[in-house]
Design an enzyme around this catalytic site. Sequence first.
Site, short mmCIF file in Angstrom:
data_model
loop_
_atom_site.label_atom_id
_atom_site.label_comp_id
_atom_site.label_asym_id
_atom_site.label_seq_id
_atom_site.Cartn_x
_atom_site.Cartn_y
_atom_site.Cartn_z
N GLU A 101 0.82 -1.21 0.00
CA GLU A 101 0.00 0.00 0.00
C GLU A 101 0.85 1.25 0.00
O GLU A 101 1.93 1.26 0.57
CB GLU A 101 -0.83 0.05 1.28
N CYS A 120 3.23 8.47 1.61
CA CYS A 120 3.60 7.51 2.65
C CYS A 120 3.93 6.19 1.94
O CYS A 120 3.07 5.59 1.29
CB CYS A 120 2.43 7.36 3.61
N CYS A 127 5.72 -7.27 7.49
CA CYS A 127 6.74 -6.75 8.42
C CYS A 127 7.07 -7.84 9.42
O CYS A 127 6.20 -8.60 9.84
CB CYS A 127 6.24 -5.51 9.15
N CYS A 131 4.39 -5.59 15.91
CA CYS A 131 3.81 -4.69 16.91
C CYS A 131 2.31 -5.00 17.02
O CYS A 131 1.64 -5.18 16.01
CB CYS A 131 4.04 -3.23 16.54
N CYS A 134 -0.52 -2.94 15.12
CA CYS A 134 -0.28 -2.61 13.71
C CYS A 134 -0.80 -3.70 12.78
O CYS A 134 -0.46 -4.88 12.94
CB CYS A 134 1.22 -2.42 13.52
N SER A 221 11.00 6.31 9.32
CA SER A 221 10.42 5.95 10.62
C SER A 221 10.88 4.54 10.97
O SER A 221 10.79 3.63 10.14
CB SER A 221 8.89 5.99 10.50
N SER A 244 9.61 5.09 16.48
CA SER A 244 8.34 4.60 17.03
C SER A 244 8.59 4.16 18.47
O SER A 244 9.09 3.06 18.70
CB SER A 244 7.81 3.43 16.20
N HIS A 246 6.28 4.74 21.53
CA HIS A 246 4.99 4.17 21.94
C HIS A 246 4.88 3.72 23.39
O HIS A 246 3.80 3.32 23.83
CB HIS A 246 4.56 3.01 21.03
N CYS A 364 -1.58 2.02 8.12
CA CYS A 364 -0.69 1.08 7.44
C CYS A 364 -1.19 -0.36 7.54
O CYS A 364 -1.51 -0.86 8.59
CB CYS A 364 0.72 1.29 7.99
#
Length: 378
Positions: A101, A120, A127, A131, A134, A221, A244, A246, A364
């Site tokens: 995407e 973006c 990935c 996380c 996500c 990022s 990131s 968090h 995302c």
Amino acid sequence: MTITPINTNTKTDLLALTLPQLRDWIVEHGEAAFRAKQLYNWLYQRLSTDFAQMSNLPQALREKLAREASIGPMIVRSELHSKDDRTRKILLELADGKLIESVLMLYPPYGENSARATVCVSTQAGCAFGCTFCATGQMGFDRHLSAGEIVAQVLFFARELRAAPWTAAGLPGSTPIDHITNIVLMGMGEPLHNYNNVLQALRILNSAEGFNLGARHMTVSTVGLVPAIRKLSQEPLQVNLAISLHAPTNELRSQTMPINRKYPVQELIAACKDYIAATRRQVTFEYVLLAGVNDTAEYAHLLGKLLAPLKQFAHVNCIPVNATAASYRTPGPEAIRAFRTILFEHGISNSVRAERGDDIAAACGQLRTRFEKVQASK
Ligand code: SAH
Ligand code: SF4
């Protein structure tokens, strides 16, 4: 006799090459070196996708290029525009069928700032870091993207804006924007896990003879890969860095971000300190607000204390979580305000990311998740 390759995978993706590499490729293919610059101009300034258009290249070269080279992969499987048309999202199918995407975010001029068009970009299919909040993290890792697949995402939207410049609805007097002003590597995947291809793509997009996007308009990022952050601090290309974070404690961060067990908070902050010392650049700390999990006053104070030693070099970007399959909730405006006030008390500059594109699943990994569910139910 020349044999035309039937397998299109043997074609060279020109978008993966820097200008010097393109020059080598051209010379290896028996052409004059100066043709590389002409070709580069077609790719990045005229944004061409068709060798036949390249009128200053000899016909024989155009035919050779069509046989042996490609201008990025990419089949657009879906394109969605938010109701206000400030957010556009595409789902791209790569040559091997993987789906990724990319999102375009458009910002009207505001005060002194001129309009912005930010892409973006995804850097991996899936990935590896898992996380918990996500959508991409929940898919697992498929593969790294090539430099050309990263560059192609930016060019897709650049062509779209070139063909139809954007003017904010309701702001008819504003100057239309016809080019990409910023890129953020905040799509699917972890950019620093795919370090070499990501840096190659950024160098290509930065090239003054090509797309010519300034390094200060690019943001990487990262989930917090400490050795790669240290390596990045030594690069000649000085892009913006976003971490990131968090969570301010190891206990909480390890619950939502498994990578924290390998690179705990103190090591991450130490790497950021060294990054700041080496670059004199501000670092942005992203903080996804998860209601009742990491948004309490106690955590706001801990975050303030953690970052205070970085002084004006730390900025916190509070991001109300986008709903995914996980059962996290977004805090209300009151809780967000209270959290930010505490950060200000600790002298930490901070902002809140405006939510956008909710109607098109802009966070995302969300569009691919939705698309795959629809495919599976067919
Ligand atoms: N892998 C990199 C970059 C891609 S994620 C990273 O983690 O930094 C880009 C940003 O979106 C990260 O800050 C990530 O934590 C955040 N993000 C992930 N899921 C989200 C969600 N559901 N809502 C809001 N932000 C999210
Ligand atoms: Fe990967 Fe970033 Fe999502 Fe974590 S937030 S799973 S690192 S894409």
